[in-house]
Design an enzyme around this catalytic site. Structure first.
Site, mmCIF file in Angstrom:
data_model
loop_
_atom_site.group_PDB
_atom_site.id
_atom_site.type_symbol
_atom_site.label_atom_id
_atom_site.label_comp_id
_atom_site.label_asym_id
_atom_site.label_seq_id
_atom_site.Cartn_x
_atom_site.Cartn_y
_atom_site.Cartn_z
ATOM 1 N N LYS A 16 0.442 -1.148 -0.378
ATOM 2 C CA LYS A 16 0.349 -0.213 -0.171
ATOM 3 C C LYS A 16 0.432 1.600 0.238
ATOM 4 O O LYS A 16 0.697 2.621 -0.948
ATOM 5 C CB LYS A 16 -1.014 0.036 1.356
ATOM 6 C CG LYS A 16 -2.085 -0.876 1.498
ATOM 7 C CD LYS A 16 -3.100 -0.369 0.611
ATOM 8 C CE LYS A 16 -4.219 -1.674 0.010
ATOM 9 N NZ LYS A 16 -5.250 -2.247 1.614
ATOM 10 N N LYS A 40 -5.856 -10.810 -13.154
ATOM 11 C CA LYS A 40 -6.802 -10.935 -13.181
ATOM 12 C C LYS A 40 -8.460 -10.145 -13.172
ATOM 13 O O LYS A 40 -8.246 -9.387 -13.069
ATOM 14 C CB LYS A 40 -7.419 -12.101 -11.236
ATOM 15 C CG LYS A 40 -7.549 -11.082 -10.473
ATOM 16 C CD LYS A 40 -7.634 -11.213 -8.999
ATOM 17 C CE LYS A 40 -7.271 -10.369 -7.542
ATOM 18 N NZ LYS A 40 -8.447 -9.211 -8.521
ATOM 19 N N LYS A 42 -12.020 -5.612 -9.342
ATOM 20 C CA LYS A 42 -12.770 -4.765 -8.936
ATOM 21 C C LYS A 42 -12.606 -3.027 -9.329
ATOM 22 O O LYS A 42 -13.509 -2.591 -9.667
ATOM 23 C CB LYS A 42 -13.074 -4.525 -7.716
ATOM 24 C CG LYS A 42 -13.921 -5.598 -6.446
ATOM 25 C CD LYS A 42 -14.900 -4.679 -5.779
ATOM 26 C CE LYS A 42 -14.300 -4.135 -4.477
ATOM 27 N NZ LYS A 42 -13.812 -5.853 -3.230
#
Ligand code: ATP
Ligand code: MG
Length: 341
Positions: free
Chosen positions: A113, A199, A202
């Site tokens: 992150k 993959k 979202k």
């Protein structure tokens, strides 16, 4: 039903896709019949990386609606919003006193992150695993379904529980250590994006991800553009991963007959004798995918249109979740000794 508690959270950060469905949601649907399930929308967690809350209202309602449309039953599971349970924040505070800067900085997801959001390395990001531990421990949940990327966090939750019990338990287990959960050896499905790059997700590669909110035309359009090639060079050739992905999807949404038909055609194909037509496969897959997604999309739209229904579910979930959270917090406060009268 087994009374063992299973807990799982979902960040309200985007539309659900069929990777989420077959990789995660489908397992919750099975779990809700077998266990005492707690499912929550992790809105506090999303603030660590999505400080702009303009989309939060919609995001929370949508993720609830989509999960219910998939078959999550608000009567069977305790379905709630994280920020509705202030007890989680209090437990987070106590656990923070037992979490060390060094171990938090070493966490893989934290380091990732930091790379992704170098301008916003906030303390919430650093203590994300502590909040996650509080999410789990507040209900004294014994089992948590986790993907590979979450194993380290679960290990930390176990450590925090252990430290808490050691320091304040006086020989008793106040906070049980949660274990990872998987169905029978857990065949984990991973759905690749339709261009074969990474993959389905979202938040990335939208035109190559099939969302549960996609219209029929959109599903057809995305699938017809899916990456293929000239066909196999030899009979019974190994499948490249983007072709395997289409077969995986067929296996998930089409009948066994359809799958076998295209498997046979693939195996009979070789250079100069290509029996399989990927165009036909995609057309059939699009049709079956539409049959799979359309009822979920329509149901989710119906649920979203009924604001009172969704609000009722959130209120009901809050009540159930707070009762359980309060029970734990009483034990925790008593164990620490922050009870004065
Ligand atoms: P984001 O892009 O915001 O990280 P995501 O699509 O990766 O979103 P998550 O919320 O990170 O979704 O994951 C929710 C659940 O769905 C997890 O259990 C994860 O393992 C599973 N999942 C996500 N993407 C896939 C996929 N393509 N195939 C199978 N399972 C998936
Ligand atoms: Mg992800």
């Amino acid at each position: 039903m087994n009374t063992e508690r299973v807990l799982t959270g979902i960040r309200p950060t985007g539309l659900l896709h069929i990777g989420n469905y077959f990789g995660a949601t489908r397992n919750f649907l099975r779990m809700q019949a077998d266990f005492d399930c707690y499912v929550f929308v992790a809105d506090w967690h999303s603030l660590t990386t999505h400080p702009d809350t303009a989309e939060l209202q919609n995001g929370v309602r949508r993720v609830l609606a989509e999960n219910i449309a998939c078959g999550l039953d608000p009567e069977k599971v305790t379905l709630y919003i994280q920020s509705d349970i202030p007890e989680i924040a209090e437990l987070y505070l106590y656990l923070n006193m037992m979490a060390y800067k060094g171990e938090l900085e070493k966490t893989t997801t934290f380091k990732e992150k930091v790379r992704q959001h170098p301008d916003n390395v906030n303390a919430g990001l650093l203590t994300y695993p502590v909040l996650q531990a509080a999410d789990i421990l507040i209900h004294r949940a014994g089992k948590v379904p986790v993907g590979k990327d979450q194993e380290q966090h679960l290990e930390m939750a176990r450590n925090f529980a252990q430290r808490f019990n050691f320091r304040y338990g006086n020989g008793e287990t106040i906070l049980p250590e949660p274990a990872a959960f998987n169905y029978d050896g857990g065949e984990l499905v991973k759905i690749l994006s339709l261009n074969g790059e990474g993959k389905m997700s979202k938040s990335e590669n939208e035109m190559n991800t099939l969302y549960l909110a996609d219209t029929d035309e959109m599903i057809r359009k995305k699938l017809m553009k899916a990456k293929t090639d000239q066909g196999p060079e030899t009979g019974h050739a190994p499948k490249p991963d983007y072709i395997q992905n289409l077969f995986t999807l067929l296996k998930l949404v089409s009948t066994p007959d359809v799958l076998n038909h295209f498997e046979d055609q693939f195996n009979q194909s070789s250079a100069g004798n290509c029996v399989i037509r990927y165009g036909d496969l995609k057309k059939q897959l699009a049709q079956d995918m539409i049959s799979f997604i359309t009822p979920i999309r329509q149901k989710a739209e119906e649920i979203l249109a009924n604001r009172d229904y969704l609000s009722g579910i959130m209120r009901h979930g809050k009540e159930k979740a707070r009762a359980s959270a309060d029970e734990t917090l009483q034990l925790v406060r008593k164990a620490i000794g922050v009870t004065y009268y």
